[in-house]
Every structure is written in C-alpha cells, then in structure tokens.
Scaffold this motif. Structure first.
Motif, PDB file in Angstrom:
ATOM      1  N   GLY A 183     -43.418 -38.650 -79.231  1.00  0.00           N
ATOM      2  CA  GLY A 183     -41.995 -38.658 -79.585  1.00  0.00           C
ATOM      3  C   GLY A 183     -41.468 -40.074 -79.496  1.00  0.00           C
ATOM      4  O   GLY A 183     -41.545 -40.712 -78.444  1.00  0.00           O
ATOM      5  N   GLY A 186     -35.216 -42.552 -78.215  1.00  0.00           N
ATOM      6  CA  GLY A 186     -34.722 -43.549 -77.272  1.00  0.00           C
ATOM      7  C   GLY A 186     -35.730 -43.876 -76.181  1.00  0.00           C
ATOM      8  O   GLY A 186     -36.080 -45.040 -75.952  1.00  0.00           O
ATOM      9  N   GLY A 188     -38.981 -42.882 -76.086  1.00  0.00           N
ATOM     10  CA  GLY A 188     -40.294 -43.170 -76.646  1.00  0.00           C
ATOM     11  C   GLY A 188     -40.424 -44.619 -77.100  1.00  0.00           C
ATOM     12  O   GLY A 188     -41.434 -45.278 -76.807  1.00  0.00           O
ATOM     13  N   LYS A 211     -41.829 -43.286 -88.909  1.00  0.00           N
ATOM     14  CA  LYS A 211     -41.658 -44.285 -87.848  1.00  0.00           C
ATOM     15  C   LYS A 211     -42.892 -45.177 -87.658  1.00  0.00           C
ATOM     16  O   LYS A 211     -42.951 -45.953 -86.704  1.00  0.00           O
ATOM     17  CB  LYS A 211     -41.298 -43.582 -86.535  1.00  0.00           C
ATOM     18  CG  LYS A 211     -39.987 -42.793 -86.603  1.00  0.00           C
ATOM     19  CD  LYS A 211     -39.689 -42.057 -85.291  1.00  0.00           C
ATOM     20  CE  LYS A 211     -38.390 -41.274 -85.394  1.00  0.00           C
ATOM     21  NZ  LYS A 211     -38.144 -40.425 -84.200  1.00  0.00           N
ATOM     22  N   GLY A 269     -39.749 -35.612 -71.018  1.00  0.00           N
ATOM     23  CA  GLY A 269     -38.817 -34.848 -71.853  1.00  0.00           C
ATOM     24  C   GLY A 269     -38.348 -33.619 -71.086  1.00  0.00           C
ATOM     25  O   GLY A 269     -39.091 -33.081 -70.269  1.00  0.00           O
TER      26      GLY A 269
HETATM   27  P1  NAP Z   1     -34.338 -38.676 -78.447  1.00  0.00           P
HETATM   28  O1  NAP Z   1     -33.918 -40.064 -78.705  1.00  0.00           O
HETATM   29  O2  NAP Z   1     -33.657 -37.563 -79.152  1.00  0.00           O
HETATM   30  O3  NAP Z   1     -35.931 -38.611 -78.697  1.00  0.00           O
HETATM   31  C1  NAP Z   1     -36.627 -37.402 -78.584  1.00  0.00           C
HETATM   32  C2  NAP Z   1     -37.808 -37.423 -79.557  1.00  0.00           C
HETATM   33  O4  NAP Z   1     -38.483 -36.183 -79.418  1.00  0.00           O
HETATM   34  C3  NAP Z   1     -37.423 -37.492 -81.013  1.00  0.00           C
HETATM   35  O5  NAP Z   1     -37.239 -38.796 -81.477  1.00  0.00           O
HETATM   36  C4  NAP Z   1     -38.618 -36.839 -81.680  1.00  0.00           C
HETATM   37  O6  NAP Z   1     -39.659 -37.788 -81.849  1.00  0.00           O
HETATM   38  C5  NAP Z   1     -39.085 -35.844 -80.643  1.00  0.00           C
HETATM   39  N1  NAP Z   1     -38.653 -34.476 -81.019  1.00  0.00           N
HETATM   40  C6  NAP Z   1     -37.389 -34.020 -81.117  1.00  0.00           C
HETATM   41  N2  NAP Z   1     -37.382 -32.729 -81.485  1.00  0.00           N
HETATM   42  C7  NAP Z   1     -38.685 -32.368 -81.604  1.00  0.00           C
HETATM   43  C8  NAP Z   1     -39.348 -31.164 -81.928  1.00  0.00           C
HETATM   44  N3  NAP Z   1     -38.642 -30.053 -82.239  1.00  0.00           N
HETATM   45  N4  NAP Z   1     -40.695 -31.159 -81.923  1.00  0.00           N
HETATM   46  C9  NAP Z   1     -41.391 -32.264 -81.622  1.00  0.00           C
HETATM   47  N5  NAP Z   1     -40.813 -33.444 -81.316  1.00  0.00           N
HETATM   48  C10 NAP Z   1     -39.492 -33.484 -81.305  1.00  0.00           C
HETATM   49  O7  NAP Z   1     -34.174 -38.312 -76.906  1.00  0.00           O
HETATM   50  P2  NAP Z   1     -34.299 -39.270 -75.610  1.00  0.00           P
HETATM   51  O8  NAP Z   1     -32.937 -39.723 -75.224  1.00  0.00           O
HETATM   52  O9  NAP Z   1     -35.388 -40.222 -75.826  1.00  0.00           O
HETATM   53  O10 NAP Z   1     -34.724 -38.191 -74.509  1.00  0.00           O
HETATM   54  C11 NAP Z   1     -35.953 -37.486 -74.661  1.00  0.00           C
HETATM   55  C12 NAP Z   1     -36.041 -36.368 -73.648  1.00  0.00           C
HETATM   56  O11 NAP Z   1     -36.199 -36.958 -72.350  1.00  0.00           O
HETATM   57  C13 NAP Z   1     -34.791 -35.502 -73.546  1.00  0.00           C
HETATM   58  O12 NAP Z   1     -35.184 -34.159 -73.311  1.00  0.00           O
HETATM   59  C14 NAP Z   1     -34.058 -36.058 -72.340  1.00  0.00           C
HETATM   60  O13 NAP Z   1     -33.220 -35.143 -71.718  1.00  0.00           O
HETATM   61  C15 NAP Z   1     -35.229 -36.411 -71.464  1.00  0.00           C
HETATM   62  N6  NAP Z   1     -34.949 -37.412 -70.435  1.00  0.00           N
HETATM   63  C16 NAP Z   1     -35.560 -37.253 -69.233  1.00  0.00           C
HETATM   64  C17 NAP Z   1     -35.393 -38.206 -68.249  1.00  0.00           C
HETATM   65  C18 NAP Z   1     -36.113 -38.048 -66.952  1.00  0.00           C
HETATM   66  O14 NAP Z   1     -35.635 -38.564 -65.944  1.00  0.00           O
HETATM   67  N7  NAP Z   1     -37.262 -37.418 -66.929  1.00  0.00           N
HETATM   68  C19 NAP Z   1     -34.566 -39.317 -68.475  1.00  0.00           C
HETATM   69  C20 NAP Z   1     -33.967 -39.439 -69.724  1.00  0.00           C
HETATM   70  C21 NAP Z   1     -34.166 -38.490 -70.706  1.00  0.00           C
HETATM   71  P3  NAP Z   1     -40.428 -38.014 -83.247  1.00  0.00           P
HETATM   72  O15 NAP Z   1     -39.375 -37.949 -84.320  1.00  0.00           O
HETATM   73  O16 NAP Z   1     -41.016 -39.346 -83.084  1.00  0.00           O
HETATM   74  O17 NAP Z   1     -41.452 -36.937 -83.381  1.00  0.00           O
END
Ligand code: NAP
Ligand code: ZN
Ligand code: ZN
Length: 347
Positions: A183, A186, A188, A211, A269
C-alpha cells in the motif's frame, strides 16, 4: 481558557464543519502552539466514521501538527517563543510505567493521551486535534522541527513518518534487508523513502501500475502490481520484512507467503475488519505476524533529525479548510499523492 477556530465532525457521517473549540490555559509545563499545518491521516477518517468504535462528538481530529511556539508556561525549559515545533499522535503519558521509563510512551501501560479523542489528564476533557488554529501541549510531548525541514512539508512525519520508521528500526531494516511495503499512500510512501535511506532493498506492493514511477523515484528497487497474480507468485518467500500500510481488509495469508524463513510481516494499517490467519501460513517458515504503533517521543525526534540529515520529506498537497471534505473523499478512494496537509491559516 481560549477559543480557537477549527474544522471538525458533529457526527459519524456528515461532512466536517467549522467549529469553535476551547483550549486550556497554559500551565507551568505547557506550550501554546500557533498551528500552521496539519496533515490528514487515514486514522482521522477511521476515528470520525466510527470504524474503531463509537466516539463523542463534536470531534476535531489531526495528529500531524506543525506550528510555532506562541507562549510558554513558567517552568518550560525545552522550547522557546517562536520555535518551529510539532505534535504527533500522543500528547502525554504516565511517565512511570515500564514502557514510559524506556521511552516507549506510545506503549504506555496506563494508556497514553492521544492528541485527539483522548482524555486530557490536565482537565479531564476530550482532547481535540490539529485541524485548528492553536493547541496547548505539555512541553515533553512537543517535538523540535530541525532547521533543515520545510515546515509546510513536515507535518506528515509526525504520524506517517514515525509509524513506518519505528518498525523499520525495530526489525533492523538496513543494507542486505529485503523490505516490502504494501500500500503506497501516506504511510506507505514514507515507508519507501525511509527504508531506502536506511539502505534496505525496497519493493513496493501496490494495486495496479499507477504508482510505479513514483515508487521508483522514492527509492524503491522494485515494484509489484498486487493485482498481477504471476508477479505476486514470483515474490514468494523473498522478503525479510513486510510492512503493510493498507487501510482496508487485506488477505494477509497472501502476504505472509511472500516472507522468507524467519521473516516478519508488520501490520500498521488499521482496518475495521479482523484478519484471518491460517496457522500454516506461519508455522512452516517460523514467520512472525506483528503490529506496531507510531513511536516514542525520543524516537520521533530521532526520525525528524534523520529526515533532515537525509533530505527526506513527505510528498504533500496543501489544501485549504474548505477543501478538507473533498480531500477526505480522495483519501478514501486512494487518490492522494501522497499526503494532504491543511493550511490552517485558512480556517
Ligand atoms: P492512505 O494514505 O489512505 O493509504 C492507504 C493505502 O492502502 C492506499 O494508498 C492503498 O494503497 C491501500 N488500500 C486502500 N484501500 C485498499 C483496499 N481496499 N485493498 C488494498 N489496498 C488498499 O492511508 P494512511 O494514512 O497511509 O494510513 C494507512 C492505514 O494505517 C490506515 O488504516 C491508518 O488508520 C493506519 N495507521 C496506523 C498507525 C499505527 O500507529 N499503526 C498510524 C497511522 C495510520 P495502493 O493504492 O498503493 O494499493
Ligand atoms: Zn496518523
Ligand atoms: Zn506509561
């Protein structure tokens, strides 16, 4: 008490609306920060939409905050008026538990204070985040933004940066380590830049090929289209460390199969849906499935300094307060390249 303008949610479903919120008086150890920029994290959306459980409204989110020190409490020693500073996901912790004592306040055993939707130990109110003009934060949880970083592009480091840096360091990504990032949003895209800067061999696993050029420009050595079954099969058993940043339900078994013996899949995630993990996707190769959250304050400072030293910054698109609802829709449809940052002067 002071009132500041913000944009926030009044329920789980409607668009965010302009709000006025209260900030506590600046206590002896507090810093008042005039916010300049606030990043939009997918966690903001999960929280407001109730993906992780019910919350109290109104709620202002935002835990990627950059601004300037506008006032300091009488006992503050770490920050001075005018300093460019940041606040991330946690704004306080107990400081006395075994995790806090080791500097791992993100794992505070008594529950740290989240920057939004937490309970403020200072006054018992629900914390409100960075989509606002100012915030009052305990000095120990305020980060110094190094001079080499552009404040307008730095806010996403406070969550997206540290959430990928911390597991990369913990699982010792470096020269000779084969790292996969699943993924590329943000988190990734920061994972790719940071893993490459640490010297690891980096592969991006993303849906489609849209991408691909960006991934290679960010320092990836290889790009795999996860919708291409043959390309995925070729990667079987080829990673030491995979970091999944996917915000939706994921077939985790497929990705575990890409790990070598002793490999680790670290999921950061946070989709609402649980994962299904067959025992034999782990047992025969002694694989690990792990999770990780953000990083401690000391590690966040280390990451900021690392980014300044290596010239690493997030790819950002600056939006006004009026554009935030549209930006959220674009995050939900994975149409973000690669982090929206709110110019909070437009509130
Ligand atoms: P984001 O910018 O929306 O990126 C998420 C990526 O996941 C998308 O760019 C896409 O990548 C992929 N994706 C989305 N829907 C999908 C689907 N149905 N199937 C497969 N891939 C899919 O989000 P973000 O802000 O980076 O956050 C990502 C996740 O991390 C969120 O769930 C957030 O809550 C979590 N998070 C966790 C922490 C922690 O402390 N562990 C901290 C911050 C965020 P591609 O288009 O490249 O496939
Ligand atoms: Zn976040
Ligand atoms: Zn603690």
């Amino acid at each position: 008490m002071r009132t500041v303008k913000a944009i926030g949610a009044v329920n789980a479903t409607d668009p965010l609306v302009p709000l006025t919120i209260e900030r506590r008086e600046v206590g002896p150890h507090d810093v008042l920060i005039d916010i300049d920029y606030a990043g939009i994290c997918h966690s903001d959306i999960h929280t407001i939409r109730g993906d992780w459980g019910p919350i109290a409204y109104p709620q202002v989110v935002g835990h990627e905050i950059v601004g300037r020190v506008a006032q300091i409490g009488s006992a503050v020693t770490k920050h001075q008026l005018g300093d460019v500073v940041g606040v991330g996901c946690q704004s306080n912790s107990c400081r006395t538990c075994a995790q806090c004592e080791q500097g791992h306040d993100q794992y505070c055993l008594n529950g740290n204070t989240q920057t939004y939707n937490g309970v403020d130990p200072a006054d018992g109110t629900i914390t409100q985040g960075g989509y606002s003009q100012a915030v009052v934060t305990n000095e120990d949880f305020v980060l110094a933004i190094p001079a080499g970083l552009d404040p307008a592009k730095t806010a996403p480091l406070l969550c997206a940066g540290i959430t990928t840096y911390s597991p990369l360091k913990h699982w010792k990504a470096g020269p000779g380590t084969r790292v996969g990032v699943v993924g590329m949003g943000g988190l990734g895209h920061m994972g790719v830049k940071l893993a490459a800067a640490l010297g690891a061999e980096v592969t991006v696993l993303s849906r489609g090929v849209k991408k691909k050029d960006d991934a290679l420009a960010f320092g990836a050595n290889r790009y795999v289209d996860t919708t291409d079954a043959a390309a995925m099969a070729e990667m079987a058993g080829s990673f030491d460390l995979i970091i999944s940043t996917v915000s939706a339900g994921l077939d985790i078994t497929t990705y575990l199969g890409l790990l070598d013996v002793d490999g680790a899949l670290v999921n950061v995630g946070a989709p609402a849906e649980p994962f299904s993990v067959p025992a034999f996707s782990l047992i025969p190769h002694r694989r690990t499935l792990a999770g990780s959250t953000t990083g401690g304050i000391a590690e966040i400072q280390e990451m900021l300094d690392f980014c300044a030293e290596h010239g690493i910054h997030p790819e950002t698109e600056l939006v006004s307060a009026e554009e935030v609802n549209e930006a959220w829709e674009r995050v939900l449809s994975a149409d973000v390249r690669y982090r929206f940052v709110i110019d909070t002067h437009t509130l």
